[in-house]
Design an enzyme around this catalytic site. Sequence first.
Site, PDB file in Angstrom:
ATOM      1  N   ASP A 200       1.051  -0.901   0.123  1.00 29.23           N
ATOM      2  CA  ASP A 200      -0.267   0.193   0.035  1.00 29.23           C
ATOM      3  C   ASP A 200       0.816   0.791   0.353  1.00 29.23           C
ATOM      4  O   ASP A 200       2.045   1.434   0.220  1.00 29.23           O
ATOM      5  CB  ASP A 200      -1.001  -0.201   1.027  1.00 29.23           C
ATOM      6  CG  ASP A 200      -1.494   1.368   1.701  1.00 29.23           C
ATOM      7  OD1 ASP A 200      -3.113   1.138  -0.129  1.00 29.23           O
ATOM      8  OD2 ASP A 200      -1.997   1.971   2.006  1.00 29.23           O
ATOM      9  N   ASP A 202      -0.090   5.102   0.771  1.00 34.57           N
ATOM     10  CA  ASP A 202      -0.178   5.719   2.320  1.00 34.57           C
ATOM     11  C   ASP A 202      -0.353   5.431   3.563  1.00 34.57           C
ATOM     12  O   ASP A 202      -1.007   4.344   4.187  1.00 34.57           O
ATOM     13  CB  ASP A 202      -1.105   6.676   2.393  1.00 34.57           C
ATOM     14  CG  ASP A 202      -1.344   7.501   0.554  1.00 34.57           C
ATOM     15  OD1 ASP A 202      -0.528   7.309  -0.156  1.00 34.57           O
ATOM     16  OD2 ASP A 202      -3.039   8.092   0.108  1.00 34.57           O
TER      17      ASP A 202
END
Length: 372
Positions: A200, A202
């Site tokens: 991922d 953020d």
Amino acid sequence: MKGKDRMSFVENYLRELKEILDKLPSSQIEKIKDILLGAYRKDKKVFIMGNGGSAATASHFACDLAKGTVGKDDSRKRFKVIALTDSVPIITAWANDTAYENIFLEQLKSLLDVGDVVIAISGSGNSKNIIKAIEYANAQKALTIGLTGFKGGKLKGVVQECLIVPSHSLEQIEDVHLILEHILCSWLRAIFLSRVVFLDRDGVICRDRDDYVKSWDEFVWIPGAKEALKRLNDNHYMTIVVTNQAGVARGITSQQAVEDIHKRMVRKVSQAGGKIEAVYYCPHKPEDKCDCRKPKAGLLQKAARDFTFNPKKSYLVGDKISDIEAGQRLGCTTIMIKNGENRGDTTGKNRADYTASDLAEAVDLILQLDSA
């Protein structure tokens, strides 16, 4: 030639060849590898051509690219590659009925599509049949690559990517061309055999924001993230970023801004010695009910189709339950970053297989698991 002179000739030839190899631009080799990988991912064709010794290298290249990159279990899709040097009847027909300079051009007219890749191998870079074929390929919006020597010849000015072997010896130029095709095919095969780590963005690579990371100025690296990515690459893992970016659909940011952030992120990782192989993002809101937004596995499934790896030998590192659920749906081993949504809680329904305090610790864990 006396025995001593023979040995001196061999030693000098090999010494010169080593010097040439040391001067090869590794960044340009990587760029050519990326062009070929892009063609593979997009199901585009690769055409290779050359004359004389370069014709033999073209055929060799096509063989290695077509067969040498196939997995042992034959589960991986294959390169679509054609050596324009292999059909003697077609070559002699066009040469006899029109002119020798048309032998590659006329074959491309029957086969070439937009986005295909055409590789021209020419020691001098001045072969008329090579130049005519490349000019046609450019006009048809194909991607063109040249492998040449000396000063590049006319080929240097017409191909989109030209690697010039720094030598004035035709024999050594041809030696290096063969080595280059072996490097490229071996590298691609190694990528296909790599284990994949999905990340991922953020909260894993950069700091998360409640109002979205809207520009590069708002992108703040999590300490140790770039170094962790490099460690994965150094240990032969392919890293792929999969990220939800609903700010696009909400009108808070734009696709252009998101893609600019990703280009800069990839460039910074590269400058640090690592590599992000690809970035996939979903621009939709949850209420759009798309197939790509995590916790659905659409982004991961697209990457699996593009790179044809085994998901069960892959990892997903995320900081939200939606990340973990997407990884589980694909069959990945999942790692939750503790600073994320559930603070490392492993009691929930969608608990991760493992937890880590940050990406650096997650990499430690991955390397430990795979060395056990």
